[in-house]
Design a protein around this motif. Structure first.
Motif, PDB file in Angstrom:
ATOM      1  N   TRP A   6       0.830  -1.199   0.000  1.00 16.21           N
ATOM      2  CA  TRP A   6       0.000   0.000   0.000  1.00 16.21           C
ATOM      3  C   TRP A   6       0.871   1.258   0.000  1.00 16.21           C
ATOM      4  N   LEU A   7       1.930   1.230   0.775  1.00  9.63           N
ATOM      5  CA  LEU A   7       2.826   2.375   0.842  1.00  9.63           C
ATOM      6  C   LEU A   7       3.488   2.630  -0.514  1.00  9.63           C
ATOM      7  N   ALA A   8       3.915   1.565  -1.167  1.00 16.35           N
ATOM      8  CA  ALA A   8       4.526   1.703  -2.498  1.00 16.35           C
ATOM      9  C   ALA A   8       3.516   2.260  -3.506  1.00 16.35           C
ATOM     10  N   PHE A   9       2.277   1.769  -3.413  1.00 18.07           N
ATOM     11  CA  PHE A   9       1.231   2.253  -4.330  1.00 18.07           C
ATOM     12  C   PHE A   9       0.968   3.745  -4.111  1.00 18.07           C
ATOM     13  N   ILE A  10       0.914   4.163  -2.851  1.00 20.61           N
ATOM     14  CA  ILE A  10       0.668   5.575  -2.549  1.00 20.61           C
ATOM     15  C   ILE A  10       1.815   6.450  -3.055  1.00 20.61           C
ATOM     16  N   VAL A  11       3.054   5.974  -2.856  1.00 25.88           N
ATOM     17  CA  VAL A  11       4.217   6.726  -3.326  1.00 25.88           C
ATOM     18  C   VAL A  11       4.188   6.878  -4.844  1.00 25.88           C
ATOM     19  N   VAL A  12       3.842   5.795  -5.548  1.00 24.70           N
ATOM     20  CA  VAL A  12       3.760   5.847  -7.020  1.00 24.70           C
ATOM     21  C   VAL A  12       2.664   6.814  -7.459  1.00 24.70           C
ATOM     22  N   ALA A  13       1.505   6.761  -6.788  1.00 25.70           N
ATOM     23  CA  ALA A  13       0.394   7.640  -7.146  1.00 25.70           C
ATOM     24  C   ALA A  13       0.765   9.108  -6.933  1.00 25.70           C
ATOM     25  N   ILE A  14       1.420   9.410  -5.812  1.00 29.99           N
ATOM     26  CA  ILE A  14       1.848  10.786  -5.544  1.00 29.99           C
ATOM     27  C   ILE A  14       2.884  11.237  -6.568  1.00 29.99           C
ATOM     28  N   SER A  15       3.791  10.344  -6.938  1.00 26.12           N
ATOM     29  CA  SER A  15       4.810  10.683  -7.933  1.00 26.12           C
ATOM     30  C   SER A  15       4.182  10.997  -9.284  1.00 26.12           C
ATOM     31  N   TRP A  20       2.566  14.973 -13.320  1.00 21.54           N
ATOM     32  CA  TRP A  20       1.501  15.555 -14.149  1.00 21.54           C
ATOM     33  C   TRP A  20       1.429  17.071 -13.951  1.00 21.54           C
ATOM     34  N   GLN A  21       1.612  17.523 -12.725  1.00 24.08           N
ATOM     35  CA  GLN A  21       1.533  18.951 -12.442  1.00 24.08           C
ATOM     36  C   GLN A  21       2.706  19.720 -13.049  1.00 24.08           C
ATOM     37  N   ILE A  22       3.851  19.085 -13.180  1.00 27.44           N
ATOM     38  CA  ILE A  22       5.036  19.774 -13.720  1.00 27.44           C
ATOM     39  C   ILE A  22       5.351  19.294 -15.140  1.00 27.44           C
ATOM     40  N   ARG A  23       4.352  18.831 -15.847  1.00 24.25           N
ATOM     41  CA  ARG A  23       4.573  18.243 -17.168  1.00 24.25           C
ATOM     42  C   ARG A  23       5.152  19.251 -18.155  1.00 24.25           C
ATOM     43  N   GLN A  24       4.801  20.546 -18.037  1.00 26.04           N
ATOM     44  CA  GLN A  24       5.358  21.550 -18.945  1.00 26.04           C
ATOM     45  C   GLN A  24       6.858  21.724 -18.717  1.00 26.04           C
ATOM     46  N   LEU A  25       7.267  21.698 -17.459  1.00 23.41           N
ATOM     47  CA  LEU A  25       8.701  21.797 -17.170  1.00 23.41           C
ATOM     48  C   LEU A  25       9.439  20.548 -17.643  1.00 23.41           C
ATOM     49  N   GLY A 137      -0.398  24.947 -23.801  1.00 29.14           N
ATOM     50  CA  GLY A 137       1.022  24.913 -24.116  1.00 29.14           C
ATOM     51  C   GLY A 137       1.759  26.209 -23.902  1.00 29.14           C
ATOM     52  N   LEU A 138       1.051  27.341 -23.926  1.00 29.97           N
ATOM     53  CA  LEU A 138       1.746  28.617 -23.902  1.00 29.97           C
ATOM     54  C   LEU A 138       1.633  29.357 -22.581  1.00 29.97           C
ATOM     55  N   SER A 139       0.827  28.860 -21.664  1.00 27.45           N
ATOM     56  CA  SER A 139       0.602  29.589 -20.422  1.00 27.45           C
ATOM     57  C   SER A 139       1.889  29.746 -19.623  1.00 27.45           C
ATOM     58  N   VAL A 140       2.687  28.677 -19.526  1.00 32.07           N
ATOM     59  CA  VAL A 140       3.921  28.744 -18.741  1.00 32.07           C
ATOM     60  C   VAL A 140       4.896  29.738 -19.346  1.00 32.07           C
ATOM     61  N   LEU A 301      -1.863  14.417 -31.950  1.00 31.14           N
ATOM     62  CA  LEU A 301      -3.089  14.786 -31.244  1.00 31.14           C
ATOM     63  C   LEU A 301      -2.960  14.526 -29.748  1.00 31.14           C
ATOM     64  N   PHE A 302      -2.357  13.394 -29.384  1.00 30.63           N
ATOM     65  CA  PHE A 302      -2.230  13.016 -27.980  1.00 30.63           C
ATOM     66  C   PHE A 302      -1.348  14.007 -27.217  1.00 30.63           C
ATOM     67  N   PHE A 303      -0.150  14.278 -27.742  1.00 33.58           N
ATOM     68  CA  PHE A 303       0.765  15.166 -27.043  1.00 33.58           C
ATOM     69  C   PHE A 303       0.303  16.622 -27.106  1.00 33.58           C
ATOM     70  N   ALA A 304      -0.455  16.989 -28.149  1.00 34.14           N
ATOM     71  CA  ALA A 304      -1.009  18.342 -28.199  1.00 34.14           C
ATOM     72  C   ALA A 304      -2.051  18.548 -27.113  1.00 34.14           C
ATOM     73  N   MET A 305      -2.860  17.537 -26.846  1.00 28.83           N
ATOM     74  CA  MET A 305      -3.877  17.651 -25.805  1.00 28.83           C
ATOM     75  C   MET A 305      -3.251  17.676 -24.411  1.00 28.83           C
ATOM     76  N   ILE A 306      -2.108  17.020 -24.248  1.00 28.34           N
ATOM     77  CA  ILE A 306      -1.467  16.976 -22.932  1.00 28.34           C
ATOM     78  C   ILE A 306      -0.574  18.192 -22.706  1.00 28.34           C
ATOM     79  N   PHE A 307       0.289  18.510 -23.682  1.00 21.22           N
ATOM     80  CA  PHE A 307       1.297  19.546 -23.496  1.00 21.22           C
ATOM     81  C   PHE A 307       1.006  20.840 -24.241  1.00 21.22           C
ATOM     82  N   GLY A 308       0.041  20.834 -25.151  1.00 25.39           N
ATOM     83  CA  GLY A 308      -0.244  22.042 -25.908  1.00 25.39           C
ATOM     84  C   GLY A 308       0.599  22.161 -27.168  1.00 25.39           C
ATOM     85  N   VAL A 309       0.919  23.413 -27.532  1.00 28.67           N
ATOM     86  CA  VAL A 309       1.610  23.678 -28.797  1.00 28.67           C
ATOM     87  C   VAL A 309       2.980  23.014 -28.842  1.00 28.67           C
TER      88      VAL A 309
END
Length: 344
Positions: A6-15, A20-25, A137-140, A301-309
Motif C-alpha cells: 500500500w505504501l509503495a502504491f501511494i508513493v507511485v500515485a503521488i509521484s 503531471w503537475q510539472i509536465r510543462q517543465l 502549451g503557452l501559459s507557462v 493529437l495526444f501530445f497536443a492535448m497533454i502539453f499544448g503547442v
C-alpha cells in the motif's frame, strides 16, 4: 495487500500526480535533452579530432548561437517583410476558393449550396480546439517566464546537460533496480541514436523542402515566394500535417492571380512529398526512427492535448522515444519473456 505494498502504491500515485503537475517543465527539459543530444554528437566529433571536451562544448555552443543569430538576422527580416501581405492575401484566396465551389455547387445541384461552409464557419469549428491547445502549451512560457526568458532557460539547461551529461544519466539510471540498470543504459543509447537520426533528418528536410518550394514558386512567378518557401521549411518540422498546411498559402494566392497555377502548385508539392517518402526518409532516417503515418498523427493529437503547442511540435521525437521504451521494456523484456515461459 500488505502495508508495504500500500505504501509503495501511494508513493507511485503521488509521484505520478507531481509529474503531471510539472509536465510543462518536463517537456522543457526534454527539449533541452534533444538540443544537447544533437550538440553532443558535434562535441564528440571535435574530440575525435583531438580537441578537449571543454573546448568542444564551447565551440558547439558558439556554432549554435551563430546559427540562431544568423537566422534572426538574415532569414527573419525578409520573411517578416512579406508576412503581413501573406496573412492578408491567404484569407482572400480561401474565400475565392469557397466562392468558386459554391458557384459550381449551384450549377450541379442547388441543394449542395446549403452544405458548403463559409470561411467564418470553418474558423469557428476549429477555434475551440486551437484555443485549448494554445492555452495549455503557452501559459507557462508567456505568463510566468515570457519568451526570451524561456529561451535563455532552455539554452542554459542544454549547456548544463552538454557540459557534463554523466551525472544526469547516472542519476536517471539509479532510479531503476540494480539488476536492470545495464539494460536501461542500453535503452538510453538506443534513444540517443534515434534522437540524433531524427534531428539530422528534420534539419535536412526543412532545408530541402524550403529550397524546392522556392524554386517551384519562383518559376511560376507566385508573389511572396520567399515567405511561402520559408513557411514550407518551418512547417516541415511537423510530420504529415506540415506539408499539407504549407500548400494552402500558395494555392490561395495562385487563385487570386492565375487559377490554373494552383493545380501546378499542388503537383509540385505532391512531387516534394513523393521525394520525401521514397528518397529522403529512407536515405536520411534510420528504419527505427520511421513511424507509420497513422501513429504519427495520433501522437500529434495526444501530445497536443497533454502539453499544448510545444507538445504538438515535439510529438515525433516524443513518439520515437516512447516507441523505443515500449519495444525494449514492454515487448522484449515483459511480453516476450511471458511467451518463452508459456512455451516451456
Amino acid at each position: 495487500m500488505k502495508f508495504s505494498q500500500w505504501l509503495a502504491f501511494i508513493v507511485v500515485a503521488i509521484s505520478v500526480y507531481i509529474l503531471w503537475q510539472i509536465r510543462q517543465l518536463l517537456l522543457l527539459f526534454f527539449t533541452a535533452v534533444v538540443i544537447a543530444n544533437g550538440l553532443n554528437h558535434l562535441v564528440n566529433w571535435f574530440q575525435r579530432k583531438g580537441i578537449k571536451r571543454s573546448y568542444g562544448v564551447l565551440l558547439s555552443m558558439t556554432f549554435l548561437l551563430i546559427a540562431i543569430v544568423g537566422f534572426f538576422w538574415i532569414v527573419i527580416p525578409p520573411f517578416a517583410e512579406q508576412l503581413p501581405e501573406l496573412i492578408q492575401l491567404v484569407p482572400q484566396g480561401i474565400e475565392e476558393l469557397i466562392t468558386t465551389l459554391r458557384s459550381l455547387a449551384v450549377k450541379l445541384d442547388p441543394e449542395l449550396l446549403k452544405n458548403l461552409p463559409t470561411l467564418e464557419e470553418i474558423s469557428q469549428e476549429f477555434q475551440p480546439l486551437v484555443n485549448q491547445i494554445a492555452g495549455r502549451g503557452l501559459s507557462v512560457f508567456y505568463t510566468t517566464l515570457a519568451i526570451p526568458l524561456s529561451l535563455v532557460l532552455l539554452l542554459a539547461l542544454s549547456l548544463m546537460l552538454l557540459a557534463n551529461p554523466q551525472p544526469y544519466r547516472q542519476g536517471f539510471i539509479r532510479l531503476f533496480p540494480s539488476f536492470y540498470r545495464s539494460r536501461i543504459n542500453d535503452i538510453l543509447v538506443n534513444c540517443d541514436c534515434c534522437l540524433h537520426g531524427w534531428l539530422i533528418s528534420i534539419l535536412l528536410k526543412m532545408i530541402i523542402f524550403a529550397s524546392l518550394s522556392f524554386i517551384g514558386l519562383l518559376i511560376l512567378q507566385i508573389p511572396l515566394a520567399l515567405a511561402q518557401a520559408m513557411l514550407t521549411g518551418i512547417l516541415a518540422f511537423i510530420p504529415n500535417i506540415g506539408l499539407i498546411l504549407s500548400v494552402i498559402p500558395p494555392i490561395a494566392i495562385a487563385l487570386l492571380e492565375t487559377p490554373w497555377k494552383s493545380i501546378v502548385i499542388i503537383i509540385i508539392y505532391l512531387i516534394i512529398q513523393q521525394i520525401d517518402i521514397h528518397f529522403l526518409s529512407p536515405l536520411i532516417m534510420k528504419e527505427k526512427v520511421i513511424l507509420p503515418p497513422a501513429i504519427t498523427l495520433l501522437a500529434q493529437l495526444f501530445f497536443a492535448m497533454i502539453f499544448g503547442v510545444l507538445g504538438f511540435l515535439l510529438a515525433f521525437p516524443l513518439a520515437v522515444v516512447g516507441k523505443v521504451w515500449v519495444k525494449e521494456v514492454l515487448i522484449k523484456d515483459i511480453l516476450d519473456s511471458w511467451q518463452v515461459k508459456s512455451q516451456k
